[in-house]
Motif scaffolding. Structure first.
Motif, PDB file in Angstrom:
ATOM      1  N   PHE A  89       0.829  -1.208   0.000  1.00 21.95           N
ATOM      2  CA  PHE A  89       0.000   0.000   0.000  1.00 21.95           C
ATOM      3  C   PHE A  89       0.862   1.256   0.000  1.00 21.95           C
ATOM      4  CE2 PHE A  89      -1.402   3.313   2.955  1.00 21.95           C
ATOM      5  CZ  PHE A  89      -2.426   3.870   2.208  1.00 21.95           C
ATOM      6  N   SER A  90       1.881   1.303   0.867  1.00 20.31           N
ATOM      7  CA  SER A  90       2.750   2.481   0.937  1.00 20.31           C
ATOM      8  C   SER A  90       3.472   2.712  -0.380  1.00 20.31           C
ATOM      9  CB  SER A  90       3.768   2.304   2.068  1.00 20.31           C
ATOM     10  OG  SER A  90       3.121   2.229   3.316  1.00 20.31           O
ATOM     11  N   ALA A  91       3.865   1.614  -1.044  1.00 24.58           N
ATOM     12  CA  ALA A  91       4.578   1.741  -2.314  1.00 24.58           C
ATOM     13  C   ALA A  91       3.678   2.282  -3.412  1.00 24.58           C
ATOM     14  CB  ALA A  91       5.151   0.383  -2.726  1.00 24.58           C
ATOM     15  N   VAL A  92       2.378   1.937  -3.344  1.00 18.38           N
ATOM     16  CA  VAL A  92       1.446   2.310  -4.416  1.00 18.38           C
ATOM     17  C   VAL A  92       0.751   3.642  -4.144  1.00 18.38           C
ATOM     18  CG1 VAL A  92      -0.623   1.528  -5.679  1.00 18.38           C
ATOM     19  CG2 VAL A  92       1.092  -0.133  -4.976  1.00 18.38           C
ATOM     20  N   LEU A  93       0.758   4.087  -2.893  1.00 14.98           N
ATOM     21  CA  LEU A  93      -0.003   5.282  -2.524  1.00 14.98           C
ATOM     22  C   LEU A  93       0.344   6.485  -3.389  1.00 14.98           C
ATOM     23  CD1 LEU A  93      -2.035   6.582  -0.591  1.00 14.98           C
ATOM     24  CD2 LEU A  93      -0.131   7.029   0.977  1.00 14.98           C
ATOM     25  N   GLY A  94       1.619   6.656  -3.709  1.00 17.34           N
ATOM     26  CA  GLY A  94       2.012   7.756  -4.582  1.00 17.34           C
ATOM     27  C   GLY A  94       2.129   9.078  -3.849  1.00 17.34           C
ATOM     28  N   ALA A  95       2.548  10.078  -4.565  1.00 18.35           N
ATOM     29  CA  ALA A  95       2.825  11.388  -3.970  1.00 18.35           C
ATOM     30  C   ALA A  95       1.551  12.203  -3.786  1.00 18.35           C
ATOM     31  CB  ALA A  95       3.808  12.153  -4.856  1.00 18.35           C
ATOM     32  N   GLU A  96       1.501  12.946  -2.681  1.00 21.10           N
ATOM     33  CA  GLU A  96       0.432  13.906  -2.382  1.00 21.10           C
ATOM     34  C   GLU A  96      -0.973  13.349  -2.626  1.00 21.10           C
ATOM     35  OE1 GLU A  96       0.961  16.576  -0.910  1.00 21.10           O
ATOM     36  OE2 GLU A  96       3.089  16.989  -1.215  1.00 21.10           O
ATOM     37  N   LEU A 101      -6.097  13.153  -5.171  1.00 17.34           N
ATOM     38  CA  LEU A 101      -7.356  12.421  -5.304  1.00 17.34           C
ATOM     39  C   LEU A 101      -8.556  13.301  -4.964  1.00 17.34           C
ATOM     40  CD1 LEU A 101      -6.152   9.155  -3.553  1.00 17.34           C
ATOM     41  CD2 LEU A 101      -6.724   9.379  -5.975  1.00 17.34           C
ATOM     42  N   PRO A 102      -9.636  13.222  -5.733  1.00 18.24           N
ATOM     43  CA  PRO A 102     -10.850  13.962  -5.388  1.00 18.24           C
ATOM     44  C   PRO A 102     -11.490  13.372  -4.134  1.00 18.24           C
ATOM     45  CG  PRO A 102     -11.253  12.521  -7.266  1.00 18.24           C
ATOM     46  CD  PRO A 102      -9.783  12.453  -6.990  1.00 18.24           C
ATOM     47  N   GLU A 103     -12.382  14.132  -3.545  1.00 18.50           N
ATOM     48  CA  GLU A 103     -12.973  13.724  -2.271  1.00 18.50           C
ATOM     49  C   GLU A 103     -13.681  12.384  -2.356  1.00 18.50           C
ATOM     50  OE1 GLU A 103     -16.067  15.411   1.168  1.00 18.50           O
ATOM     51  OE2 GLU A 103     -15.647  16.598  -0.646  1.00 18.50           O
ATOM     52  N   ASP A 104     -14.415  12.127  -3.439  1.00 16.55           N
ATOM     53  CA  ASP A 104     -15.147  10.861  -3.531  1.00 16.55           C
ATOM     54  C   ASP A 104     -14.191   9.670  -3.603  1.00 16.55           C
ATOM     55  OD1 ASP A 104     -14.281  11.588  -6.098  1.00 16.55           O
ATOM     56  OD2 ASP A 104     -15.913  10.507  -7.071  1.00 16.55           O
ATOM     57  N   GLY A 163      -5.646  -2.698   9.422  1.00 16.84           N
ATOM     58  CA  GLY A 163      -5.569  -1.667  10.453  1.00 16.84           C
ATOM     59  C   GLY A 163      -4.440  -0.698  10.180  1.00 16.84           C
ATOM     60  N   SER A 164      -3.313  -1.240   9.747  1.00 18.34           N
ATOM     61  CA  SER A 164      -2.175  -0.399   9.378  1.00 18.34           C
ATOM     62  C   SER A 164      -2.507   0.452   8.157  1.00 18.34           C
ATOM     63  CB  SER A 164      -0.952  -1.279   9.084  1.00 18.34           C
ATOM     64  OG  SER A 164       0.107  -0.523   8.563  1.00 18.34           O
ATOM     65  N   VAL A 165      -3.103  -0.169   7.158  1.00 21.92           N
ATOM     66  CA  VAL A 165      -3.468   0.565   5.939  1.00 21.92           C
ATOM     67  C   VAL A 165      -4.443   1.697   6.265  1.00 21.92           C
ATOM     68  CG1 VAL A 165      -4.666   0.373   3.720  1.00 21.92           C
ATOM     69  CG2 VAL A 165      -3.036  -1.406   4.417  1.00 21.92           C
ATOM     70  N   LEU A 166      -5.454   1.399   7.083  1.00 23.74           N
ATOM     71  CA  LEU A 166      -6.445   2.412   7.447  1.00 23.74           C
ATOM     72  C   LEU A 166      -5.792   3.566   8.197  1.00 23.74           C
ATOM     73  CD1 LEU A 166      -9.337   3.445   7.687  1.00 23.74           C
ATOM     74  CD2 LEU A 166      -9.625   1.934   9.682  1.00 23.74           C
ATOM     75  N   SER A 167      -4.938   3.253   9.166  1.00 21.20           N
ATOM     76  CA  SER A 167      -4.275   4.303   9.955  1.00 21.20           C
ATOM     77  C   SER A 167      -3.414   5.196   9.067  1.00 21.20           C
ATOM     78  CB  SER A 167      -3.422   3.668  11.052  1.00 21.20           C
ATOM     79  OG  SER A 167      -4.208   2.888  11.928  1.00 21.20           O
ATOM     80  N   SER A 168      -2.662   4.580   8.163  1.00 24.10           N
ATOM     81  CA  SER A 168      -1.792   5.352   7.268  1.00 24.10           C
ATOM     82  C   SER A 168      -2.602   6.180   6.280  1.00 24.10           C
ATOM     83  CB  SER A 168      -0.852   4.406   6.510  1.00 24.10           C
ATOM     84  OG  SER A 168      -0.035   3.692   7.403  1.00 24.10           O
ATOM     85  N   LEU A 169      -3.699   5.603   5.803  1.00 25.29           N
ATOM     86  CA  LEU A 169      -4.548   6.319   4.851  1.00 25.29           C
ATOM     87  C   LEU A 169      -5.204   7.525   5.518  1.00 25.29           C
ATOM     88  CD1 LEU A 169      -5.333   5.938   1.873  1.00 25.29           C
ATOM     89  CD2 LEU A 169      -7.327   4.640   2.645  1.00 25.29           C
ATOM     90  N   GLU A 170      -5.699   7.343   6.740  1.00 19.50           N
ATOM     91  CA  GLU A 170      -6.285   8.474   7.464  1.00 19.50           C
ATOM     92  C   GLU A 170      -5.267   9.598   7.632  1.00 19.50           C
ATOM     93  OE1 GLU A 170      -9.445   6.021  10.306  1.00 19.50           O
ATOM     94  OE2 GLU A 170      -7.354   6.281  10.913  1.00 19.50           O
ATOM     95  N   TRP A 171      -4.031   9.237   8.001  1.00 25.26           N
ATOM     96  CA  TRP A 171      -3.021  10.281   8.179  1.00 25.26           C
ATOM     97  C   TRP A 171      -2.677  10.944   6.849  1.00 25.26           C
ATOM     98  CZ3 TRP A 171      -1.333  13.607  11.333  1.00 25.26           C
ATOM     99  CH2 TRP A 171      -0.106  14.253  11.129  1.00 25.26           C
ATOM    100  N   ALA A 172      -2.631  10.162   5.773  1.00 22.50           N
ATOM    101  CA  ALA A 172      -2.340  10.734   4.455  1.00 22.50           C
ATOM    102  C   ALA A 172      -3.391  11.770   4.068  1.00 22.50           C
ATOM    103  CB  ALA A 172      -2.275   9.627   3.405  1.00 22.50           C
TER     104      ALA A 172
END
Length: 454
Positions: A89-96, A101-104, A163-172
Motif C-alpha cells: 500500500f505504501s509503495a502504491v499510494l504515490g505522492a500527495e 485524489l478527489p474527495e469521492d 488496520g495499518s493501511v487504514l491508519s496510514s490512509l487516514e493520516w495521508a
C-alpha cells in the motif's frame, strides 16, 4: 528496446519474478511503467497481487498510475488497500494523495480499508467468495521487520494488515481519529512487531500536539501491560524525533519527569526494565539516583538497564555510582555484567574491572554472551598480553562473528597473530563494505604488504 514487445515482455517477466533491480533497469532503458500484461492489467497490478512492494515502488516512482481505472472499476491503489499489505500500500499510494485524489475517491478508499479492517480478512473473503469453512492463515513478514497474517480462503489470499493501511490512509488524508481508537488498533495483536502497531506509532509520532501526548500517556495506567508498552514506544519515538529535529526541550523535561515518576512507582520488573530503557533516552537530573535505587533490584532485566542510568558522558561518576557499576561487573547474570562492562568504558578507573569481567565472559558457553563480550574486548583500550591472548584463543570459536571480532581486536593491536586470524575469518569480501572490522583487517594486510609506505 523502448515500449515494444521485447521490452514489454521482459518487464512483465521481471515484475512477475519480483526482481526490482531488473524492473528498474528496464524502465531506465525505456520500458513503459504502465505496460499492460497478458491479463489486460497494468504490471503494477501484478506487483500488488504478488506482494512485490519493492517492484511496485519502482513502478510508481517511474510514473505508473496508481489511480488508473481498471476494467472491473477498481484502481491499482484500491487493490493495494484491499490486499492488506502495508508495504505494498505504501509503495502504491504515490505522492500527495490528499491533493491528487478527489474527495469521492478518498472516501471510497477509506470506506474500503475500514470495511476490511472491521469485518476481518477471513470474513470479508468469505463474503466475497462464498467459501465456507476455516481460512488458512500464515504469519509472514510484510517488510524487513514487521509481520502480518496472510489469509487464504476460496482461492483468494490477502494480508490482514488493514488496520495499518487504514491508519496510514487516514493520516495521508489528515483525518485524526481519537487516540484511544488508534491505540486499540495498535495493541489488538498484542505484539509490537505487528504492522498495525508500527503504523499507529508512526502516525502518533507525527501528530505533535499536547492533546495527542496527553491522550497517549494516559494509557500508563491502563490495566493492560500492552497499552503501557505502547506508551513507552511513543515516548521513545518523541525523543528520537526531537533529537533529530532540534525541537524545543520543554517536552523533553516534561516527559523525563513523567518517566522518573513512573520508574519510582512501577512494581513489575519487566515493565520497570522497559521504563528505564526509555528513560535513559532522556536527559533528566534524577537518573543517577533512580539507577542507584534499582542497582540491587531482584530482577536482572532491571539491573541490565541500571548502568545507563548511572553513566553521563558530561558528568564525572560519583564514588557511589562507580562502586555500583563495579558491583554490577560481578553480577550473577551475564547480561547484567555485559551491560555494566559496556558502560564502564566511559570511566578510566573502571576499565580494569570491565576487562576482568570480559575475560571471563568470552569463555561463556552461550554464544549470545561470548559474541558481545568479544566485541567489547576487541574494542577496548587495554593492550596487555592477557587481552591479546584471549582474543587469539577466540580464533578457534565455532562462531564466525566471534572470530571476526577477535581478528579485528588483534589487528587493532598490530598483533602478529593477525595473519592467522585472517585465515580463520575467511574472505573479507563476505562482510559489508561499511564493516569497520573488515576495514581494519584490509588496512592491516596492506601495511604488511607495503611496509615502506606504512
Amino acid at each position: 528496446m523502448g515500449g515494444g514487445k521485447t521490452g514489454s515482455g521482459r518487464l512483465v517477466a521481471a515484475v512477475r519474478a519480483k526482481d526490482a533491480d531488473a524492473v528498474r533497469e528496464l524502465l531506465a532503458a525505456g520500458a513503459e511503467p504502465d505496460t499492460v500484461g497478458p491479463d489486460g492489467l497494468p504490471v503494477l497490478c501484478a506487483a500488488v497481487a504478488a506482494y512485490g512492494a519493492p517492484v511496485a515502488e519502482v513502478l510508481v516512482e517511474a510514473g505508473a498510475d496508481p489511480d488508473r481505472a481498471l476494467p472491473d472499476g477498481t484502481t491499482p491503489l484500491e487493490r493495494a488497500v484491499a490486499g492488506g499489505s502495508p508495504a505494498v500500500f505504501s509503495a502504491v499510494l504515490g505522492a500527495e494523495p490528499r491533493l491528487r485524489l478527489p474527495e469521492d475517491a478518498r472516501e471510497r478508499l477509506l470506506a474500503l480499508a475500514r470495511r476490511w479492517y472491521e469485518t476481518g480478512a477471513a470474513e470479508e473473503l468469505r463474503r466475497l467468495t462464498g467459501a465456507r469453512g476455516p481460512a488458512e492463515t500464515a504469519r509472514v513478514l510484510d517488510d524487513d521487520h514487521d509481520w502480518v497474517w496472510e489469509v487464504t480462503l476460496g482461492g483468494r489470499t490477502v494480508r490482514a494488515g488493514h488496520g495499518s493501511v487504514l491508519s496510514s490512509l487516514e493520516w495521508a488524508f489528515r483525518i485524526l481519529p481519537p487516540v484511544d481508537e488508534l491505540i486499540a488498533r495498535a495493541v489488538k495483536e498484542k505484539d509490537d512487531a505487528h504492522v498495525d502497531w508500527w503504523a499507529v506509532r508512526s502516525v502518533l509520532a507525527q501528530r505533535r500536539s499536547f492533546e495527542t501526548y496527553s491522550a497517549v500517556v494516559a494509557h500508563r495506567h491502563h490495566p493492560s501491560s500492552v497499552n503501557r508498552r505502547f506508551v513507552l514506544d511513543h515516548l521513545r519515538d518523541r525523543s528520537f524525533l526531537r533529537y533529530h529535529t532540534n525541537s524545543a526541550a520543554y517536552y523533553d523535561k516534561k516527559e523525563g519527569a513523567f518517566l522518573a515518576d513512573w520508574a519510582a512507582a512501577e512494581t513489575d520488573g519487566g515493565m520497570l526494565a522497559r521504563v528505564l530503557d526509555t528513560y535513559t533516552e532522556y536527559d533528566h537530573p534524577d537518573q543517577r539516583a533512580i539507577g542507584l535505587r534499582h542497582a540491587g533490584h531482584p530482577d536482572p532485566r532491571v539491573r541490565r538497564e541500571v548502568p545507563w542510568c548511572l553513566i553521563d558522558e558530561d558528568v564525572a561518576l560519583t564514588a557511589e555510582a562507580r562502586e555500583a557499576l563495579r558491583a554490577l561487573t560481578l553480577d550473577p547474570d551475564a547480561q547484567v555484567r555485559l551491560s555494566a562492562c559496556e558502560a564502564c568504558r566511559y570511566d578510566e578507573e573502571l576499565s580494569p574491572d570491565a576487562v576482568r569481567a570480559l575475560l571471563l565472559l568470552v569463555e561463556d558457553p552461550d554464544t549470545d554472551v561470548r559474541r558481545p563480550a568479544a566485541a567489547q574486548l576487541a574494542g577496548c583500550r587495554d593492550r596487555t598480553p592477557a587481552v591479546a591472548d584471549a582474543l587469539a584463543a577466540l580464533l578457534d570459536d565455532e562462531d564466525r562473528e566471534i572470530r571476526m571480532e577477535a581478528a579485528y581486536g588483534l589487528a587493532k593491536r598490530d598483533d602478529p597473530r593477525t595473519a592467522v586470524a585472517l585465515d580463520r575469518v575467511g574472505s573479507l569480501r563476505d562482510f559489508s563494505e561499511h564493516d569497520h572490522r573488515a576495514d581494519a583487517l584490509w588496512d592491516w594486510r596492506w601495511r604488511q604488504e607495503h611496509p615502506a609506505d606504512s
